[in-house]
Design an enzyme around this catalytic site. Structure first.
Site, short mmCIF file in Angstrom:
data_model
loop_
_atom_site.label_atom_id
_atom_site.label_comp_id
_atom_site.label_asym_id
_atom_site.label_seq_id
_atom_site.Cartn_x
_atom_site.Cartn_y
_atom_site.Cartn_z
N LYS A 46 0.80 -1.21 -0.06
CA LYS A 46 -0.14 -0.04 -0.17
C LYS A 46 0.84 1.31 0.20
CE LYS A 46 -0.34 -0.08 4.98
NZ LYS A 46 -1.00 -0.67 6.37
N ARG A 96 -6.25 -0.06 17.98
CA ARG A 96 -6.91 0.11 16.60
C ARG A 96 -7.63 -0.79 16.45
NH1 ARG A 96 -3.45 1.05 10.94
NH2 ARG A 96 -3.94 -1.26 10.70
C1 PLP Z 1 0.17 -1.17 6.84
C2 PLP Z 1 -0.22 -2.31 7.71
C3 PLP Z 1 0.97 -3.20 7.90
C4 PLP Z 1 2.26 -3.13 7.30
O1 PLP Z 1 2.79 -1.95 8.14
P1 PLP Z 1 4.40 -1.56 7.95
O2 PLP Z 1 4.48 -0.90 9.20
O3 PLP Z 1 4.65 -1.02 6.95
O4 PLP Z 1 5.07 -2.81 7.86
C5 PLP Z 1 0.48 -4.48 8.46
N1 PLP Z 1 -0.69 -4.83 8.81
C6 PLP Z 1 -1.71 -3.82 8.64
C7 PLP Z 1 -3.03 -4.40 9.23
C8 PLP Z 1 -1.68 -2.77 8.08
O5 PLP Z 1 -2.57 -1.98 8.01
#
Ligand code: PLP
Length: 354
Positions: A36, A129
């Site tokens: 993303k 969250r």
């Molecule tokens: C964005 C996201 C990740 C990845 O996060 P990073 O810090 O970029 O590794 C993992 N799990 C969820 C649920 C996310 O939204």
């Protein structure tokens, strides 16, 4: 040539991915490569696959659609919207969930498409969250899911250091393992996946602090930049310079460092503060907060100081630089996560993937 532009070095990303993947493999942990942060550009996603990720993961359906061509299991990270249940099942094999209403909608969508969709139930272990905060509610959800024909309960997951900033530790992750054991015993089932978080869990790799049973991580930042996100440390053998921004200088002038008249709010509604360094040589670059984040932007010329900016301008103090800049010259910057996110989302920035 058009500016600003961002140049993405997929070889550096591939090498970072492969470094982190092999660290994780040693502990029996699979990696879901999170796409993303750079809007899932397929040419970049290829570096993830070459680097050895086991899954691809994204928080938006639009991005999952872009990578449908890759024959590797895909994970929907953001809790699905009921209004997108059908697309979720179409474009993701697995999704992270915490609401039965949504899971029922996914079940119906799967049935209509003749599929079985895998669900990871999220446990909230304190970051506040997403996920079940209450164990009884989590157990109830398991009970309900086991009645559904087109949903497979694939495992449990946790997300930390996102809203609450809670740093993953052994005793926190152990709770997820305990939940798994309790569920497996009570319902006489096996859960395939225990997904122990994002790049903030990476600092535990190689320390023996990840409890047995955790067998997956969902990683973006750490495999793109080689930085773990609990403490912001750089991982050995990785390169954090895969995203480089180039922007053009549109003004160079000597100016005082502090305004002399009464100060109100800046273009973003904040009252600015200033460091008085006297009269300084200042550059303006044609790129701004609409395209980047000033706190995650690092000039390659280490003698430049980023002073601030507005939507379309970045203001830089160049008095200490050894380079004699001219209007029309190009400045280069390394980007970290938030700047990457904005730059890749901005339609005003040209993307060059090498
Ligand atoms: C964005 C996201 C990740 C990845 O996060 P990073 O810090 O970029 O590794 C993992 N799990 C969820 C649920 C996310 O939204």
């Amino acid at each position: 040539m058009s500016y600003p532009r961002v140049i993405i070095d997929t070889k550096k990303i591939e090498s970072n991915v492969s470094t982190v993947v092999s660290l994780a493999k040693k502990e029996g942990i699979t990696i879901a490569g999170v796409t993303k942060g750079y809007c899932a550009y397929p040419e970049i996603v290829k570096a993830y696959i070459n680097g050895g990720v086991d899954y691809l993961a994204d928080s938006r359906i639009e991005n999952l659609k872009k990578i449908a061509q890759f024959d590797i299991p895909k994970m929907m990270l953001r809790l699905p919207m009921i209004s997108q249940a059908k697309e979720t099942v179409e474009y993701a094999d697995i999704s992270l969930n915490s609401e039965l209403e949504t899971i029922y909608a996914l079940n119906e969508a799967s049935e209509s498409l003749g599929k079985v969709h895998k669900v990871i139930l999220m446990a909230d272990l304190g970051d506040l969250r997403e996920g079940y905060f209450n164990k009884e509610e989590l157990l109830h959800a398991v009970d309900e899911i086991l009645e559904l024909n087109n949903i497979e309960l694939y495992g449990l997951g946790v997300n930390l250091t996102c809203y609450g900033g809670v740093i993953p530790k052994r005793h926190i992750l152990q709770k997820l393992v305990d939940y798994k054991n309790e569920i497996e015993e009570k319902f006489e089932i096996k859960l395939e996946m225990l997904s122990g978080g994002n790049s903030s869990t990476v600092h535990l790799l190689g320390t023996g602090e990840i409890p047995n049973g955790i067998n997956n991580l969902r990683l973006g930042e750490s495999i793109i930049f080689g930085t773990e996100s609990a403490y912001g440390r750089h991982l050995d053998g990785t390169d954090s310079t895969a995203f480089r921004l180039e922007a053009e200088i549109i003004e160079i002038k000597e100016k005082p460092s502090v305004p002399t008249e009464e100060i109100g709010r800046d273009a973003f509604g904040k009252v600015p503060t200033f460091v008085d360094r006297g009269v300084r040589k200042r550059l303006i670059c044609a790129v701004g907060k609409q395209d980047i984040d000033l706190d995650s932007l690092y000039p390659l010329d280490k003698d430049l100081i980023i002073l601030g900016g507005s939507s379309d301008h970045t203001i830089i103090d160049a008095s200490d630089s050894k380079i004699d800049y001219s209007v029309g010259d190009i400045l280069a910057f390394n980007l970290h996560y938030v700047s990457m996110l904005r730059a890749m989302t901005s339609e005003y920035i040209e993307k060059i993937i090498i």
